[in-house]
Write a protein that holds these residues in place. Sequence first.
Motif, mmCIF file in Angstrom:
data_model
loop_
_atom_site.group_PDB
_atom_site.id
_atom_site.type_symbol
_atom_site.label_atom_id
_atom_site.label_comp_id
_atom_site.label_asym_id
_atom_site.label_seq_id
_atom_site.Cartn_x
_atom_site.Cartn_y
_atom_site.Cartn_z
ATOM 1 N N PHE A 149 -17.268 -45.926 10.535
ATOM 2 C CA PHE A 149 -15.822 -45.856 10.287
ATOM 3 C C PHE A 149 -15.463 -46.061 8.806
ATOM 4 N N PRO A 150 -16.076 -47.057 8.126
ATOM 5 C CA PRO A 150 -15.736 -47.242 6.708
ATOM 6 C C PRO A 150 -16.054 -46.009 5.854
ATOM 7 N N LEU A 151 -17.081 -45.246 6.263
ATOM 8 C CA LEU A 151 -17.436 -44.046 5.495
ATOM 9 C C LEU A 151 -16.383 -42.949 5.645
ATOM 10 N N LEU A 152 -15.560 -43.077 6.677
ATOM 11 C CA LEU A 152 -14.617 -42.003 6.990
ATOM 12 C C LEU A 152 -13.275 -42.169 6.288
ATOM 13 N N LYS A 153 -13.144 -43.254 5.513
ATOM 14 C CA LYS A 153 -11.837 -43.539 4.906
ATOM 15 C C LYS A 153 -11.228 -42.361 4.134
ATOM 16 N N PRO A 154 -12.008 -41.675 3.264
ATOM 17 C CA PRO A 154 -11.369 -40.557 2.549
ATOM 18 C C PRO A 154 -10.843 -39.465 3.490
ATOM 19 N N MET A 155 -11.603 -39.202 4.563
ATOM 20 C CA MET A 155 -11.151 -38.195 5.529
ATOM 21 C C MET A 155 -9.883 -38.654 6.242
ATOM 22 N N ILE A 156 -9.842 -39.950 6.549
ATOM 23 C CA ILE A 156 -8.666 -40.474 7.246
ATOM 24 C C ILE A 156 -7.433 -40.375 6.343
ATOM 25 N N ALA A 157 -7.638 -40.634 5.046
ATOM 26 C CA ALA A 157 -6.517 -40.517 4.114
ATOM 27 C C ALA A 157 -5.990 -39.086 4.092
ATOM 28 N N LEU B 179 6.635 -37.198 23.281
ATOM 29 C CA LEU B 179 6.494 -36.494 22.001
ATOM 30 C C LEU B 179 5.248 -36.976 21.257
ATOM 31 N N ILE B 180 5.047 -38.297 21.277
ATOM 32 C CA ILE B 180 3.873 -38.849 20.584
ATOM 33 C C ILE B 180 2.575 -38.347 21.233
ATOM 34 N N LEU B 181 2.553 -38.283 22.568
ATOM 35 C CA LEU B 181 1.371 -37.754 23.256
ATOM 36 C C LEU B 181 1.083 -36.315 22.814
ATOM 37 N N LEU B 182 2.137 -35.512 22.643
ATOM 38 C CA LEU B 182 1.933 -34.134 22.214
ATOM 39 C C LEU B 182 1.397 -34.075 20.784
ATOM 40 N N TYR B 183 1.960 -34.900 19.902
ATOM 41 C CA TYR B 183 1.431 -34.910 18.533
ATOM 42 C C TYR B 183 -0.036 -35.325 18.520
ATOM 43 N N LEU B 184 -0.376 -36.308 19.352
ATOM 44 C CA LEU B 184 -1.772 -36.737 19.438
ATOM 45 C C LEU B 184 -2.655 -35.578 19.887
ATOM 46 N N SER C 13 1.996 -41.936 16.038
ATOM 47 C CA SER C 13 1.113 -40.786 16.248
ATOM 48 C C SER C 13 -0.107 -40.875 15.343
ATOM 49 N N LEU C 14 0.121 -41.218 14.073
ATOM 50 C CA LEU C 14 -0.999 -41.301 13.132
ATOM 51 C C LEU C 14 -1.969 -42.412 13.526
ATOM 52 N N LEU C 15 -1.413 -43.538 13.947
ATOM 53 C CA LEU C 15 -2.253 -44.655 14.354
ATOM 54 C C LEU C 15 -3.143 -44.246 15.537
ATOM 55 N N GLY C 16 -2.532 -43.604 16.521
ATOM 56 C CA GLY C 16 -3.286 -43.131 17.680
ATOM 57 C C GLY C 16 -4.382 -42.166 17.262
ATOM 58 N N GLU C 17 -4.033 -41.309 16.324
ATOM 59 C CA GLU C 17 -5.003 -40.309 15.871
ATOM 60 C C GLU C 17 -6.199 -40.988 15.197
ATOM 61 N N ILE C 18 -5.917 -42.030 14.411
ATOM 62 C CA ILE C 18 -7.006 -42.729 13.708
ATOM 63 C C ILE C 18 -7.929 -43.427 14.710
ATOM 64 N N LEU C 19 -7.355 -43.921 15.805
ATOM 65 C CA LEU C 19 -8.186 -44.557 16.827
ATOM 66 C C LEU C 19 -9.018 -43.527 17.580
ATOM 67 N N LEU C 20 -8.416 -42.370 17.831
ATOM 68 C CA LEU C 20 -8.983 -41.405 18.763
ATOM 69 C C LEU C 20 -9.986 -40.442 18.134
#
Lengths: 294, 277
Positions: free
Chosen positions: B188-196, B141-146, B80-87
Amino acid sequence: MARRKTPAERLTYTTFTLPAVVLYGLFFMVPLLLGIYYSMTDWNGISQSYDFIDLENYRNLFSDNRVLNSFAFSLRYALYLVLIINVLALIIGLMLNANIRAKNLFRAIYFFPAIISLVVVGLVFDQIFYHAVPRIGDLFSIAFLQRNLMGNPEAVFWVVLFVSVWRECAVPTVLILAGLQTVPSELIEASILDGAGSFMQFRKIVFPFLIPVFSMNLVLTVKSGIMVFDIIKGMTGGGPGTATESIGILIYKKGFEEMRFGFASALSLSLFLLIAVISILQITVLRTKEAGQL
Amino acid sequence: MRQRNPTGDILLHLLLTAGAVTILIPLYITIVTALKTPSESAASFFALPGSLYLDNFAAVLGKSHYFRFFLNSITITAVSLLGEILLVPLFSYAVVRNMDRFYFKVIFMLTVFGIFVPFQVVMLPTIKLFSRMGLLSFPGLILLYLTYTFKKGAFLFVGYLRSIPLELEESAYMDGCSVFKTYLFIIFPLLKPMIATMIVIDGLWIWNDFLLPLLVLNKNHLQWTLPLFQFQFKNQYTFDFNLAFASFLLSMAPMIILYIFMQKYIISGITKGAIKG
């Protein structure tokens, strides 16, 4: 100055949004619209056919004792949760911000409940109130602890509330702690030189900087209070009788156990209405009061 | 410097300790009860165990597919987290750079609207829809979390991206970078703190969530997550609370261990996420 985008670039941007839009449309907007439709039917959730009954379900909400009971429970519960958590979080936050020993250890302990699953918290405390608390009562001869608190419709409200406070105080506390870091130390020093007492200092200098955090905590706790589900499901399942039947628990029971799908849909949309009204009230009231920015 | 008041100082530490004890007592009871025999618990509920008795854990592990559920929880959270980071960052970037266009404005407004709709409002029709689509399973379930993490995530990321100056990407365009490459190498590299921050908040939520697994996975016993296992295990320990506490400890253990090592990051992640939200 922004450049004009070429058509190809526009297409790229649109493509970027597509996966999310499809997901959100299909799994959020469609169910929302379906729910509005179902709320105007007498569907039981299983059968092939059902009738469109207009606003009948909504009219019945107001005369259903369990619905009224669940709204009364959730609102009362949310009210106490908001009051207790916001006062406690402020006190603990101020204490943790003081010049104390083992600051990081205390902070880690006070935040600990936030990492445990709500339902597990409910189950653990269920066992503790069942087995451990009566023994504490025996040990110190405290009569009201010796009885089974979970079986008493009035006492159980306070038991569940206690468990929720135990679990949900953590995040508001660290937010207050973060808010306290935004108070400029020069202001505090100046106020000490001016001879302000501790209370005066808090009211005039510290508190204005905490208002944004307070508004956030208020939003967080009101919502988690009104929508309470996990802890109750883990502890009482809504009982004894309907003593702890929150709106969330009632929607679940009506929809999945008592097969009144249409009615439960109307109930869930009325929950939405309640949350929307509260959110709008909060935003308007807090906007006018906001003084500082985080 | 402020002068210290010794009485107040002692009182402050006493109060803080009392609060800390209130928070830790349930954990203490859980640990000692999990390590006791039923007769030891009957003799004294609060005393330390006489010896290291591990049969309760063996019994819980023997009666359930604990390791399977543990693995399920990890898989669901990670995917779910991986999908979220892509999306989410991709969507938010497109929206921020096109706020002047109708389509982007509307989809963003609808997304923000969704934040105000609690899950319980869409719960019933969502589950009916998923049941009809054959999605009452892991992928569903993963689709719903996404879907649900997308709502809040987009709001956070759009707010954050608005503060990033355009000049950075303008020069990339001048050098002939495409929109996608600019996103990938500049934004994308600038977004690292937000992604964390997002990983901490949503990871904690997904890992601990109970209602969605209850609704989506309940009938697929082997797909249960740890919180769902914990709830269902209730029926097995009605008469044996030592077993109950052993299972509680097993459910909490992964998160507690993670918390001990990552405490600083978890607390600051939660704080940042809430303040920006």
